[in-house]
Design a protein around this motif. Sequence first.
Motif, PDB file in Angstrom:
ATOM      1  N   UNK A 172       0.842  -1.195   0.000  1.00  0.00           N
ATOM      2  CA  UNK A 172       0.000   0.000   0.000  1.00  0.00           C
ATOM      3  C   UNK A 172       0.879   1.246   0.000  1.00  0.00           C
ATOM      4  N   UNK A 173       1.952   1.194   0.783  1.00  0.00           N
ATOM      5  CA  UNK A 173       2.867   2.336   0.834  1.00  0.00           C
ATOM      6  C   UNK A 173       3.511   2.554  -0.524  1.00  0.00           C
ATOM      7  N   UNK A 213       2.374   1.672  -3.379  1.00  0.00           N
ATOM      8  CA  UNK A 213       1.334   2.163  -4.278  1.00  0.00           C
ATOM      9  C   UNK A 213       1.152   3.664  -4.095  1.00  0.00           C
ATOM     10  N   UNK A 214       1.093   4.060  -2.835  1.00  0.00           N
ATOM     11  CA  UNK A 214       0.882   5.485  -2.554  1.00  0.00           C
ATOM     12  C   UNK A 214       2.051   6.339  -2.992  1.00  0.00           C
ATOM     13  N   UNK A 253       0.464   6.890  -7.099  1.00  0.00           N
ATOM     14  CA  UNK A 253      -0.363   8.096  -7.004  1.00  0.00           C
ATOM     15  C   UNK A 253       0.283   9.345  -7.615  1.00  0.00           C
ATOM     16  N   UNK A 260      -9.554   3.595 -13.866  1.00  0.00           N
ATOM     17  CA  UNK A 260     -10.018   2.711 -12.791  1.00  0.00           C
ATOM     18  C   UNK A 260      -9.458   1.312 -13.030  1.00  0.00           C
ATOM     19  N   UNK A 293      -5.699   1.120 -12.357  1.00  0.00           N
ATOM     20  CA  UNK A 293      -5.342   1.050 -10.943  1.00  0.00           C
ATOM     21  C   UNK A 293      -5.582  -0.354 -10.376  1.00  0.00           C
ATOM     22  N   UNK A 294      -6.719  -0.912 -10.729  1.00  0.00           N
ATOM     23  CA  UNK A 294      -7.039  -2.253 -10.229  1.00  0.00           C
ATOM     24  C   UNK A 294      -6.021  -3.266 -10.761  1.00  0.00           C
ATOM     25  N   UNK A 302      -2.716  -2.966  -9.067  1.00  0.00           N
ATOM     26  CA  UNK A 302      -2.812  -3.522  -7.712  1.00  0.00           C
ATOM     27  C   UNK A 302      -2.817  -5.052  -7.777  1.00  0.00           C
ATOM     28  N   UNK A 303      -3.560  -5.579  -8.750  1.00  0.00           N
ATOM     29  CA  UNK A 303      -3.611  -7.020  -8.961  1.00  0.00           C
ATOM     30  C   UNK A 303      -2.237  -7.613  -9.205  1.00  0.00           C
ATOM     31  N   UNK A 346       0.571  -6.704  -8.113  1.00  0.00           N
ATOM     32  CA  UNK A 346       1.586  -6.204  -7.187  1.00  0.00           C
ATOM     33  C   UNK A 346       2.707  -7.212  -6.944  1.00  0.00           C
TER      34      UNK A 346
END
Lengths: 170, 258
Positions: free
Chosen positions: A3-4, A6-7, A11, A36, A39-40, A43-44, A46
């Motif tokens: 998550x970090x 990603x951010x 972003x 959208x 992004x998904x 994330x998928x 990762x």
Amino acid sequence: MELQTFKSQVLPVKDKLFRIALNMMRSVEEAEDILQDVMVKLWDKRAQWGEYRNLEAFAVTITKNLCLDRLKSKRMKGHFDIQEMELDSGTVSPYQRIELDDSVKTMVRVFEQLPDQQRLLITLRDVEGYSYEEIAEQTGLEVNNIRVGISRARKKAKEDYLKIANYEQQ
Amino acid sequence: MNSNKEIEALIEKYNNGETSLQEEEQLQNFFRGEGVPDHLKEEQAWFAQLDLRAKTEWEGFSEDKLFAKLDAQVKEEETKVVPMLQPKTKQVWLYRVAAAVALVLVGFYMGNEIRNDDVAGVKEELAQVKAMMLEQMTSSSASGRLQAVNYSVELKEVDQEMLNALINVLETDDNMNVRLKAVEGLAKFYDEPSAKKALLKALKKEKEPMIQIALIDVLVENNEKAALDDLERIAEDGNSIKGVKDQAYMGMFKLKEM
């Protein structure tokens, strides 16, 4: 941890990705829709982030692919005519709606009617300012071919512009 | 700065795809300025529309929405159902037996391989994950905090530090959704005295209807007679909204019944 990452890495490039999608799709709504999915998908995937030197190039590649796929399937469905390129009524580029000098307005239109690949290359180089090496990484094309494509796009844009300008003067 | 001749030469180079990024910047700057000659008007228009595109931002972007979506994605992955394959022949059983034997053998082998320092490594990793979650709980973005609380809810065991972090969220977080999730988290560890105490305390203080209802549910479910006074107060309170009052009445009824 992810998550970090990603951010901190995805972003900050969201506006770049948005511009790429917007220049490809020529509609805010469709660009947002694509993003959208981008992004998904990012994330998928990762688990694969480590394989890329930087996430930005990976993100650009995903955006590019999704745009080209979407454009292709629209064309297959006959949503718009390839040569005439009248954009279907549902999509109006945001640049067509703002107050601009006539010459800039014409150029906006000219840009939007360039072939997909040329719009992509011009966006990466002239809008986002990526180096040829970076674009090669993002698109999988060879530097030489990128140069040729970009040169063609720049020349074609000006030819098309002059055609329209001359036509309108008559 | 540049004579027209120089600019024209540069444009030529640009159109041939031979300019460097620096030279392209130079052209862009030239065309942004005043006094561009008429015969370069289409060049100016080209650079003007590039400029326009470069300044565009994603205005409709919402970080909260995005992370909510990614969160949903993670949940979906976790609950994905894998259909069982029907064995086609009896031979399949042979494979299964073979696989089971292999698994046992590998298990024995691995069991011997794992030494204490491996266990220590795993422990350390867990500690790192925990530290990250704790830090995330005080993050500035509500979705970030929500995610952290969410992770902690999924833990099988907690320690006092994690409980305290959840309690702190329940008592102080501005965001309703984050607090709601903390209620859910603490409810899972209701056997811990501090969790129970915090939930009872929250029932006294909480003003948000959604959370009041969640608290009432948790306390009643755990047959918490100590909540009776507060339930009565809420049920009688003219300021409570109807849904909350009903829930409180219902709760009192159930608690007295049990």
